[in-house]
Design a protein around this motif. Structure first.
Motif, short mmCIF file in Angstrom:
data_model
loop_
_atom_site.label_atom_id
_atom_site.label_comp_id
_atom_site.label_asym_id
_atom_site.label_seq_id
_atom_site.Cartn_x
_atom_site.Cartn_y
_atom_site.Cartn_z
N ASN A 136 0.88 -1.17 0.00
CA ASN A 136 0.00 0.00 0.00
C ASN A 136 0.91 1.22 0.00
O ASN A 136 1.15 1.84 1.04
CB ASN A 136 -0.92 -0.01 1.21
CG ASN A 136 -1.92 1.13 1.18
OD1 ASN A 136 -2.05 1.83 0.18
ND2 ASN A 136 -2.62 1.34 2.28
N THR A 138 2.64 4.77 -0.29
CA THR A 138 2.23 6.11 0.10
C THR A 138 3.27 7.12 -0.34
O THR A 138 4.47 6.90 -0.15
CB THR A 138 2.05 6.21 1.63
OG1 THR A 138 1.08 5.25 2.06
CG2 THR A 138 1.60 7.60 2.03
N ARG A 150 -0.63 10.87 -0.39
CA ARG A 150 -1.43 10.05 -1.29
C ARG A 150 -1.20 8.57 -1.01
O ARG A 150 -0.05 8.11 -0.99
CB ARG A 150 -1.06 10.33 -2.75
CG ARG A 150 -1.68 11.59 -3.31
CD ARG A 150 -1.29 11.79 -4.76
NE ARG A 150 -2.21 12.68 -5.44
CZ ARG A 150 -2.08 13.07 -6.71
NH1 ARG A 150 -1.03 12.65 -7.41
NH2 ARG A 150 -2.95 13.88 -7.25
N HIS A 151 -2.28 7.85 -0.79
CA HIS A 151 -2.22 6.41 -0.59
C HIS A 151 -2.60 5.72 -1.91
O HIS A 151 -3.67 5.98 -2.46
CB HIS A 151 -3.16 5.97 0.53
CG HIS A 151 -2.87 6.63 1.84
ND1 HIS A 151 -1.87 6.18 2.69
CD2 HIS A 151 -3.45 7.70 2.45
CE1 HIS A 151 -1.85 6.94 3.77
NE2 HIS A 151 -2.79 7.88 3.65
N TYR A 152 -1.74 4.85 -2.37
CA TYR A 152 -1.99 4.20 -3.66
C TYR A 152 -3.00 3.07 -3.55
O TYR A 152 -3.56 2.62 -4.54
CB TYR A 152 -0.68 3.66 -4.23
CG TYR A 152 0.25 4.73 -4.76
CD1 TYR A 152 0.31 6.00 -4.18
CD2 TYR A 152 1.06 4.48 -5.85
CE1 TYR A 152 1.15 6.97 -4.66
CE2 TYR A 152 1.92 5.46 -6.35
CZ TYR A 152 1.96 6.70 -5.75
OH TYR A 152 2.80 7.66 -6.24
N ALA A 158 -1.29 6.52 -7.86
CA ALA A 158 -2.37 7.02 -7.00
C ALA A 158 -3.64 7.34 -7.77
O ALA A 158 -4.75 7.24 -7.22
CB ALA A 158 -1.89 8.26 -6.25
N GLN A 198 -8.28 9.42 0.29
CA GLN A 198 -7.07 8.60 0.35
C GLN A 198 -6.06 8.97 -0.74
O GLN A 198 -4.85 8.89 -0.50
CB GLN A 198 -7.44 7.12 0.21
CG GLN A 198 -8.22 6.56 1.38
CD GLN A 198 -7.38 6.51 2.65
OE1 GLN A 198 -6.21 6.15 2.63
NE2 GLN A 198 -7.98 6.87 3.78
N THR A 199 -6.54 9.37 -1.91
CA THR A 199 -5.63 9.58 -3.04
C THR A 199 -5.42 11.05 -3.40
O THR A 199 -4.53 11.37 -4.19
CB THR A 199 -6.17 8.87 -4.30
OG1 THR A 199 -7.44 9.44 -4.66
CG2 THR A 199 -6.35 7.38 -4.04
N SER A 201 -7.13 12.91 -5.32
CA SER A 201 -7.35 13.08 -6.76
C SER A 201 -8.53 14.02 -6.98
O SER A 201 -9.67 13.59 -7.12
CB SER A 201 -7.62 11.73 -7.42
OG SER A 201 -8.67 11.07 -6.74
#
Length: 247
Positions: A136, A138, A150-152, A158, A198-199, A201
């Motif tokens: 996971n 980051t 950003r967590h992938y 991401a 989480q991302t 985006s």
């Protein structure tokens, strides 16, 4: 009289099974290869899957459909484009063949299959990442003086997760465009927000919210576009326009 070149072999087997089997295998493999599961799918195996998907599409066409002359030309065109794409990126080999072979299948049915498979895969990849099966990753960066984390979430980039979600949202709302409920809209808004949280985006999140609102609005006021021919023409031609602009 239209000329028809008969290339089909009649069978009682539903040919759609071969189309959707090919599509499911191809879609599943491509999504997994955008995640850290890519380490478990060697290039050779992926090439075999691509060729097998094309083979299933050939069976699909042979079982139920004869080709009109213009369809034969379209098939040759799609085949040539696919071969050209194959030399640059072999994963794109079945792309235009799926478009051609899916000409007699309702888009809503394809959308339903895509959303079902895609959502299950996304949940599977995210759970695998948080369970430690795959990384996971980051990343920590700077955006206008603010720290951005950003967590992938199991994907190799991401923006892959929010990008996939945006496509699933569009397809799902299209499938239920005549009966969109508030619960469905709120569900996708919640999922979009969690992915954004989480991302980070922003573009995918904003587009997703805009699409959800637009679909719900048009469902409640279906006649709003009937007198706006310029807008409807642009919407109907958007696939071709976006394709040309992208190239």
């Amino acid at each position: 009289m239209k000329k028809t070149i008969t290339l089909n072999f009649k069978s009682d087997i539903s040919s759609e099974i071969f189309f959707f089997l090919s599509y499911a295998i191809f879609l599943t493999t491509c999504v997994l290869r955008q995640s850290f599961y890519i380490r478990y799918i060697p290039e050779l195996i992926f090439k075999v899957i691509i060729i097998f998907s094309v083979f299933l599409l050939v069976i699909y066409e042979a079982l139920n459909y004869g080709l009109k002359l213009k369809e034969l030309f379209a098939l040759c065109f799609c085949g040539c484009i696919s071969l050209l794409l194959y030399h640059n990126n072999y994963s794109l080999l079945p792309l235009f063949l799926f478009i051609f072979c899916g000409r007699n299948i309702p888009l809503q049915k394809i959308a339903k299959i895509t959303v079902s498979i895609g959502f299950v895969l996304i949940v599977f990849i995210i759970l695998s990442a948080y369970a430690g099966v795959i990384p996971n990753y980051t990343s920590i960066g700077d955006l206008n003086g603010e720290v951005r984390v950003r967590h992938y979430m199991g994907f190799t980039y991401a923006l892959f997760l929010p990008g996939f979600l945006f496509n699933l949202i569009c397809l799902d709302l299209y499938e239920y465009k005549d009966q969109i409920s508030l619960a469905r809209c709120f569900f996708w808004m919640l999922v979009s927000y969690l992915a954004y949280y989480q991302t980070q985006s922003r573009l995918s999140f904003c587009l997703s919210i805009a699409v959800i609102i637009m679909f719900y609005f048009l469902n409640k006021f279906p006649d709003i576009l009937k007198k706006r021919k310029i807008i409807t023409f642009a919407m109907a031609s958007s696939f071709i326009i976006c394709c040309i602009l992208s190239l």
